[in-house]
Motif scaffolding. Structure first.
Motif, PDB file in Angstrom:
ATOM      1  N   ILE A  91       2.737  64.220  11.634  1.00  0.00           N
ATOM      2  CA  ILE A  91       3.102  63.379  12.781  1.00  0.00           C
ATOM      3  C   ILE A  91       2.449  62.003  12.677  1.00  0.00           C
ATOM      4  O   ILE A  91       3.064  60.972  12.986  1.00  0.00           O
ATOM      5  N   ARG A  92       1.200  61.946  12.232  1.00  0.00           N
ATOM      6  CA  ARG A  92       0.455  60.687  12.155  1.00  0.00           C
ATOM      7  C   ARG A  92       1.064  59.684  11.180  1.00  0.00           C
ATOM      8  O   ARG A  92       0.788  58.479  11.263  1.00  0.00           O
ATOM      9  N   CYS A  93       1.908  60.149  10.273  1.00  0.00           N
ATOM     10  CA  CYS A  93       2.536  59.232   9.314  1.00  0.00           C
ATOM     11  C   CYS A  93       3.490  58.248  10.001  1.00  0.00           C
ATOM     12  O   CYS A  93       3.895  57.252   9.392  1.00  0.00           O
ATOM     13  N   ALA A  94       3.850  58.511  11.256  1.00  0.00           N
ATOM     14  CA  ALA A  94       4.710  57.584  12.007  1.00  0.00           C
ATOM     15  C   ALA A  94       3.943  56.384  12.549  1.00  0.00           C
ATOM     16  O   ALA A  94       4.543  55.450  13.084  1.00  0.00           O
ATOM     17  N   LYS A 138      -1.179  71.712  14.568  1.00  0.00           N
ATOM     18  CA  LYS A 138      -1.922  70.660  15.264  1.00  0.00           C
ATOM     19  C   LYS A 138      -0.924  69.711  15.914  1.00  0.00           C
ATOM     20  O   LYS A 138       0.141  69.457  15.346  1.00  0.00           O
ATOM     21  N   ASP A 139      -1.237  69.211  17.106  1.00  0.00           N
ATOM     22  CA  ASP A 139      -0.372  68.249  17.772  1.00  0.00           C
ATOM     23  C   ASP A 139      -1.073  66.898  17.860  1.00  0.00           C
ATOM     24  O   ASP A 139      -2.305  66.826  17.891  1.00  0.00           O
ATOM     25  N   HIS A 140      -0.283  65.843  17.898  1.00  0.00           N
ATOM     26  CA  HIS A 140      -0.820  64.489  17.986  1.00  0.00           C
ATOM     27  C   HIS A 140       0.175  63.631  18.754  1.00  0.00           C
ATOM     28  O   HIS A 140       1.389  63.811  18.613  1.00  0.00           O
ATOM     29  N   ASP A 141      -0.335  62.721  19.566  1.00  0.00           N
ATOM     30  CA  ASP A 141       0.574  61.839  20.314  1.00  0.00           C
ATOM     31  C   ASP A 141       0.647  60.439  19.718  1.00  0.00           C
ATOM     32  O   ASP A 141       1.334  59.561  20.247  1.00  0.00           O
ATOM     33  N   ASN A 142      -0.058  60.229  18.587  1.00  0.00           N
ATOM     34  CA  ASN A 142      -0.112  58.927  17.912  1.00  0.00           C
ATOM     35  C   ASN A 142      -0.644  57.813  18.815  1.00  0.00           C
ATOM     36  O   ASN A 142      -0.370  56.629  18.605  1.00  0.00           O
TER      37      ASN A 142
END
Length: 298
Positions: A203-206, A233-237
């Motif tokens: 997700i962090r690649c965005a 794992k979750d991420h909201d960036n």
């Protein structure tokens, strides 16, 4: 995750384990038979092997980490170096396995571990994995390591699961940031070399300046039968670290459906890096989201 000194086992626990310790790693025959290898997870996990990455409990020594895992109602763990360093002696390994038995927890994976073209150094890590009884090692291999890993996977029947780490600072992405890169590297190598995708790092690649929107479910489908583990794992960036499942970008039901579609037989590690002083409340919230997501599977 950097290796740290082996200071986690109490003297009392160490002496208790001494009676069953052997003279060396070669004497640790079938260590997995000593563990709760057949222990079933609690209701509601959809048949998945669900546990924790012990890095969640990096502020705690080994026994408190195992206790917190047990308190979550989980029976599987992926150890990282602080809780299970490769430099451990045979006696220390036995002490660790004794603690695992005490808390009814089975080590299923070890990592994230570096591998290079140094075959002897790689073999030492595989010996350690064998001693722990793990089926998989999450890994950060160099591109020139694969000839060595081919031989060792064949000899030890332990899978190497490449872990993508997303942005690594200085405007750079990790060497293995996506399933496409991992699959291109491993497709002609041993069938036990694949991936342990980390949904949060995907997700962090965005994030700027990369702007690479990677769908974790699609990334799982790309790896297919070469999925050996998952760091869920979750991420909201937006925040500096990960968030409770459902509060970021991660679509947990879609990830679980993708795992079902590829007939996933590996382990899922809950990895929650926020609030290292007390991650358990948020990890419990993640676990509830996981259980609800399982209900969506047909």
């Amino acid at each position: 995750m950097n290796p740290q000194p082996y200071s986690a086992l109490s003297r009392r626990r160490f002496l208790q384990a001494g009676a069953v310790a052997t003279a060396g790693l070669a004497g640790l025959a079938n260590p997995s038979a000593l563990l709760y290898a057949d222990k079933k997870n609690g209701e509601g996990f959809g048949g998945f092997t669900l546990g924790v990455q012990s890095y969640c409990f990096r502020n705690f020594d080994t026994e408190p980490a195992l206790k917190r895992t047990q308190d979550l109602g989980l029976h599987y763990i992926e150890f990282y170096q602080k809780h299970a360093p490769v430099s451990a002696s045979a006696d220390q390994i036995q002490a660790l396995l004794k603690l695992c038995r005490d808390y009814e927890i089975t080590p299923v994976c070890y990592g994230v571990q570096d591998f290079s073209n140094n075959h002897d150094a790689n073999k030492k890590i595989f010996e350690y994995g064998k001693a722990l009884g793990v089926k998989t090692m999450s890994a950060n291999p160099t591109p020139d390591s694969f000839d060595s890993l081919d031989k060792l996977c064949d000899e030890y029947k332990i899978a190497i699961a490449i872990h993508p780490h997303g942005p690594i600072g200085e405007g750079k992405l990790h060497r293995w940031y996506s399933a496409e890169l991992i699959m291109a590297a491993v497709k002609d190598h041993h069938e036990l070399i694949g991936a342990c995708l980390d949904t949060g790092h995907l997700i962090r690649c965005a994030q700027e300046p990369f702007n690479k929107k990677l769908d974790p479910a699609e990334q799982i489908r790309i790896m297919g039968a070469r999925n050996f583990g998952i760091h869920l794992k979750d991420h909201d960036n937006k925040a500096d670290t990960d968030v409770v499942y459902g509060k970021g970008v991660l679509d947990v039901p879609a990830v679980l459906k993708a795992l079902r579609d590829v007939k996933f037989k590996g382990h899922i590690s809950i990895e929650y890096e926020a609030h290292p002083e007390d991650p358990s409340p948020d990890m419990k919230a993640c676990l509830e989201v996981f259980k609800e997501s399982v209900k969506t599977l047909s």
